[in-house]
Design a protein around this motif. Structure first.
Motif, PDB file in Angstrom:
ATOM      1  N   ARG A   1      10.702 -17.775  16.427  1.00 50.44           N
ATOM      2  CA  ARG A   1       9.426 -18.446  16.208  1.00 50.44           C
ATOM      3  C   ARG A   1       9.243 -18.786  14.732  1.00 50.44           C
ATOM      4  NH1 ARG A   1       4.684 -15.741  16.835  1.00 50.44           N
ATOM      5  NH2 ARG A   1       5.730 -13.825  16.183  1.00 50.44           N
ATOM      6  N   VAL A   2       8.432 -19.809  14.490  1.00 45.54           N
ATOM      7  CA  VAL A   2       7.964 -20.144  13.148  1.00 45.54           C
ATOM      8  C   VAL A   2       6.447 -20.260  13.233  1.00 45.54           C
ATOM      9  CG1 VAL A   2       8.017 -21.801  11.260  1.00 45.54           C
ATOM     10  CG2 VAL A   2      10.102 -21.350  12.578  1.00 45.54           C
ATOM     11  N   PHE A   3       5.727 -19.608  12.319  1.00 49.16           N
ATOM     12  CA  PHE A   3       4.272 -19.538  12.436  1.00 49.16           C
ATOM     13  C   PHE A   3       3.638 -19.440  11.047  1.00 49.16           C
ATOM     14  CE2 PHE A   3       6.352 -15.496  13.072  1.00 49.16           C
ATOM     15  CZ  PHE A   3       5.722 -14.647  12.178  1.00 49.16           C
ATOM     16  N   PRO A   4       2.339 -19.810  10.918  1.00 39.07           N
ATOM     17  CA  PRO A   4       1.672 -19.779   9.625  1.00 39.07           C
ATOM     18  C   PRO A   4       1.472 -18.348   9.116  1.00 39.07           C
ATOM     19  CG  PRO A   4       0.500 -21.199  11.170  1.00 39.07           C
ATOM     20  CD  PRO A   4       1.496 -20.412  11.968  1.00 39.07           C
ATOM     21  N   MET A   5       1.586 -18.189   7.815  1.00 36.92           N
ATOM     22  CA  MET A   5       1.263 -16.924   7.161  1.00 36.92           C
ATOM     23  C   MET A   5      -0.230 -16.867   6.863  1.00 36.92           C
ATOM     24  SD  MET A   5       4.480 -16.899   4.517  1.00 36.92           S
ATOM     25  CE  MET A   5       3.761 -15.598   3.519  1.00 36.92           C
ATOM     26  N   ALA A   6      -0.705 -15.692   6.514  1.00 40.04           N
ATOM     27  CA  ALA A   6      -2.127 -15.535   6.175  1.00 40.04           C
ATOM     28  C   ALA A   6      -2.472 -16.321   4.910  1.00 40.04           C
ATOM     29  CB  ALA A   6      -2.460 -14.056   5.990  1.00 40.04           C
ATOM     30  N   GLU A   7      -1.530 -16.416   3.991  1.00 37.28           N
ATOM     31  CA  GLU A   7      -1.722 -17.198   2.774  1.00 37.28           C
ATOM     32  C   GLU A   7      -0.385 -17.726   2.300  1.00 37.28           C
ATOM     33  OE1 GLU A   7      -3.464 -14.553  -0.038  1.00 37.28           O
ATOM     34  OE2 GLU A   7      -1.646 -13.347  -0.275  1.00 37.28           O
ATOM     35  N   LYS A   8      -0.421 -18.812   1.556  1.00 37.75           N
ATOM     36  CA  LYS A   8       0.820 -19.390   1.041  1.00 37.75           C
ATOM     37  C   LYS A   8       1.432 -18.463  -0.011  1.00 37.75           C
ATOM     38  CE  LYS A   8      -0.280 -24.300   1.715  1.00 37.75           C
ATOM     39  NZ  LYS A   8       0.913 -24.657   2.498  1.00 37.75           N
ATOM     40  N   GLU A   9       2.739 -18.506  -0.080  1.00 34.69           N
ATOM     41  CA  GLU A   9       3.496 -17.742  -1.065  1.00 34.69           C
ATOM     42  C   GLU A   9       4.186 -18.762  -1.971  1.00 34.69           C
ATOM     43  OE1 GLU A   9       6.268 -13.738  -0.834  1.00 34.69           O
ATOM     44  OE2 GLU A   9       6.680 -15.349   0.586  1.00 34.69           O
ATOM     45  N   ILE A  10       3.617 -18.969  -3.168  1.00 35.75           N
ATOM     46  CA  ILE A  10       4.121 -19.989  -4.089  1.00 35.75           C
ATOM     47  C   ILE A  10       4.251 -19.372  -5.478  1.00 35.75           C
ATOM     48  CG2 ILE A  10       3.696 -22.226  -5.183  1.00 35.75           C
ATOM     49  CD1 ILE A  10       2.107 -23.048  -2.740  1.00 35.75           C
ATOM     50  N   GLY A  11       5.418 -19.547  -6.073  1.00 33.64           N
ATOM     51  CA  GLY A  11       5.660 -19.052  -7.419  1.00 33.64           C
ATOM     52  C   GLY A  11       6.777 -18.022  -7.437  1.00 33.64           C
ATOM     53  N   TYR A  12       7.055 -17.509  -8.621  1.00 35.97           N
ATOM     54  CA  TYR A  12       8.134 -16.543  -8.804  1.00 35.97           C
ATOM     55  C   TYR A  12       7.598 -15.135  -8.556  1.00 35.97           C
ATOM     56  CZ  TYR A  12      10.962 -20.237 -10.905  1.00 35.97           C
ATOM     57  OH  TYR A  12      11.689 -21.397 -11.115  1.00 35.97           O
ATOM     58  N   ALA A  13       8.197 -14.448  -7.587  1.00 36.53           N
ATOM     59  CA  ALA A  13       7.778 -13.094  -7.230  1.00 36.53           C
ATOM     60  C   ALA A  13       8.944 -12.371  -6.592  1.00 36.53           C
ATOM     61  CB  ALA A  13       6.578 -13.137  -6.280  1.00 36.53           C
ATOM     62  N   ASP A  14       8.776 -11.070  -6.381  1.00 33.88           N
ATOM     63  CA  ASP A  14       9.873 -10.241  -5.897  1.00 33.88           C
ATOM     64  C   ASP A  14      10.216 -10.510  -4.441  1.00 33.88           C
ATOM     65  OD1 ASP A  14      10.194  -9.004  -8.301  1.00 33.88           O
ATOM     66  OD2 ASP A  14       9.311  -7.084  -7.697  1.00 33.88           O
ATOM     67  N   VAL A  15      11.470 -10.252  -4.116  1.00 31.64           N
ATOM     68  CA  VAL A  15      11.940 -10.163  -2.741  1.00 31.64           C
ATOM     69  C   VAL A  15      12.766  -8.888  -2.640  1.00 31.64           C
ATOM     70  CG1 VAL A  15      14.080 -11.483  -3.079  1.00 31.64           C
ATOM     71  CG2 VAL A  15      13.012 -11.427  -0.841  1.00 31.64           C
ATOM     72  N   GLY A  16      12.611  -8.173  -1.529  1.00 34.32           N
ATOM     73  CA  GLY A  16      13.386  -6.959  -1.305  1.00 34.32           C
ATOM     74  C   GLY A  16      14.449  -7.192  -0.260  1.00 34.32           C
ATOM     75  N   LEU A  17      15.468  -6.343  -0.259  1.00 27.34           N
ATOM     76  CA  LEU A  17      16.582  -6.474   0.669  1.00 27.34           C
ATOM     77  C   LEU A  17      16.589  -5.325   1.667  1.00 27.34           C
ATOM     78  CD1 LEU A  17      19.493  -7.442  -1.775  1.00 27.34           C
ATOM     79  CD2 LEU A  17      17.953  -8.970  -0.520  1.00 27.34           C
ATOM     80  N   THR A  18      16.892  -5.646   2.916  1.00 26.15           N
ATOM     81  CA  THR A  18      17.146  -4.620   3.912  1.00 26.15           C
ATOM     82  C   THR A  18      18.488  -3.961   3.614  1.00 26.15           C
ATOM     83  OG1 THR A  18      18.293  -6.142   5.391  1.00 26.15           O
ATOM     84  CG2 THR A  18      15.891  -5.990   5.631  1.00 26.15           C
ATOM     85  N   ARG A  19      18.822  -2.926   4.375  1.00 24.27           N
ATOM     86  CA  ARG A  19      20.124  -2.287   4.190  1.00 24.27           C
ATOM     87  C   ARG A  19      21.247  -3.304   4.391  1.00 24.27           C
ATOM     88  NH1 ARG A  19      23.672  -0.442   7.673  1.00 24.27           N
ATOM     89  NH2 ARG A  19      22.202  -0.584   9.417  1.00 24.27           N
ATOM     90  N   GLU A  20      21.104  -4.138   5.435  1.00 21.60           N
ATOM     91  CA  GLU A  20      22.111  -5.161   5.690  1.00 21.60           C
ATOM     92  C   GLU A  20      22.143  -6.191   4.569  1.00 21.60           C
ATOM     93  OE1 GLU A  20      20.810  -3.324   9.494  1.00 21.60           O
ATOM     94  OE2 GLU A  20      19.776  -4.211   7.781  1.00 21.60           O
ATOM     95  N   GLY A  21      20.984  -6.512   4.017  1.00 30.14           N
ATOM     96  CA  GLY A  21      20.929  -7.444   2.898  1.00 30.14           C
ATOM     97  C   GLY A  21      21.631  -6.924   1.668  1.00 30.14           C
ATOM     98  N   GLN A  22      21.526  -5.602   1.438  1.00 25.63           N
ATOM     99  CA  GLN A  22      22.194  -4.993   0.291  1.00 25.63           C
ATOM    100  C   GLN A  22      23.713  -5.010   0.436  1.00 25.63           C
ATOM    101  OE1 GLN A  22      20.356  -1.137  -0.847  1.00 25.63           O
ATOM    102  NE2 GLN A  22      18.652  -1.767   0.448  1.00 25.63           N
ATOM    103  N   GLU A  23      24.193  -5.170   1.667  1.00 25.90           N
ATOM    104  CA  GLU A  23      25.634  -5.226   1.912  1.00 25.90           C
ATOM    105  C   GLU A  23      26.132  -6.666   2.043  1.00 25.90           C
ATOM    106  OE1 GLU A  23      25.928  -2.920   5.459  1.00 25.90           O
ATOM    107  OE2 GLU A  23      25.571  -0.994   4.430  1.00 25.90           O
ATOM    108  N   SER A  24      25.248  -7.628   1.831  1.00 28.99           N
ATOM    109  CA  SER A  24      25.570  -9.048   1.969  1.00 28.99           C
ATOM    110  C   SER A  24      25.673  -9.696   0.593  1.00 28.99           C
ATOM    111  CB  SER A  24      24.477  -9.741   2.781  1.00 28.99           C
ATOM    112  OG  SER A  24      23.332  -9.999   1.966  1.00 28.99           O
TER     113      SER A  24
END
Length: 241
Positions: A105-128
């Motif tokens: 699915r693709v759906f609206p967020m509660a608010e837009k996310e615009i600009g430079y900010a953090d992103v975190g990685l899952t365990r699988e993301g840390q191995e990618s």
């Protein structure tokens, strides 16, 4: 010479800092602009031929076929590319369309996310390949919708306001909600091109410009490392399938 076809929706949301990596790895770049060429170009596209296909971002929604009919043809092209098993990268709208093509699915967020900010990685993301961006670390966000990680895919990243920021479907398909490709030296094009969206979201372009100056050079390096490793892995996986 290897080739990449990049589906581009607005001129300034292009391959950006990924272009030098593609040049280095021997790729010839072709842009296809459905907003200019229409659905016919997507229907005629031989999606199985290029070694790489990239679907880029746009200030429209992945569910907006009624407003932008070419999206139906774009979804079909993505499904055909997925069936081919060859490398496919989606960024922002592109990732949302790939998620839809895979049953998510693709759906609206509660608010837009615009600009430079953090992103975190899952365990699988840390191995990618995404490990090159850090955990957590700053990336460029520019979206108001969110995909859910589609069935059979692996969630790789998240942020405070967006639980699904990246996914992989095997080694050949990667969807990124955030913009590793954006060139910080061309941020002014984004600020002018999205001026109405910034105003409606209450985002100060002066602040985004300063963020690009502060974080851009380091993020460009990390983004290129991520893209290079993912592409080389995807190339190998496609050859062995």
């Amino acid at each position: 010479m290897k080739s990449v076809v990049a589906i581009r929706h607005v001129a300034f949301e292009d391959l950006g800092v990924f272009e030098p990596v593609l040049d280095e790895l021997g790729y010839r770049i072709r842009y296809l602009d459905p907003s200019v060429l229409g659905s016919d170009a997507l229907e005629a596209l031989e999606v199985e031929t290029p070694e790489l296909m990239v679907v880029l971002g746009a200030p429209i929604g992945a569910n907006d076929e009624a407003l932008y009919p070419f999206l139906s043809a774009e979804l079909d092209a993505i499904r055909r590319r997925l069936d081919s098993g060859r490398p496919l990268l989606g960024i922002c709208l592109g990732a949302q369309l790939i998620a839809r093509a895979l049953g998510g699915r693709v759906f609206p967020m509660a608010e837009k996310e615009i600009g430079y900010a953090d992103v975190g990685l899952t365990r699988e993301g840390q191995e990618s390949p995404l490990r090159h961006i850090g955990n957590p670390d700053t990336v460029l966000h520019w979206h108001g919708d969110m995909f859910e990680t589609p069935p059979g895919a692996t969630r790789l990243a998240y942020s405070h306001s967006c639980a699904h920021q990246a996914f992989a479907a095997g080694d050949t398909v990667l969807g990124l909600q955030f913009h590793l490709e954006a060139d910080p030296l061309r941020i002014e094009q984004w600020l002018v091109g999205h001026t109405a969206e910034l105003a409606l979201a209450g985002v100060d372009p002066v602040e985004v410009r300063e963020q690009a100056r502060r974080f851009g050079a380091d993020l460009m390096h990390r983004g290129q490392q991520t893209f290079r490793e993912w592409l080389e892995t995807a190339e190998t996986a496609a050859r062995t399938e």
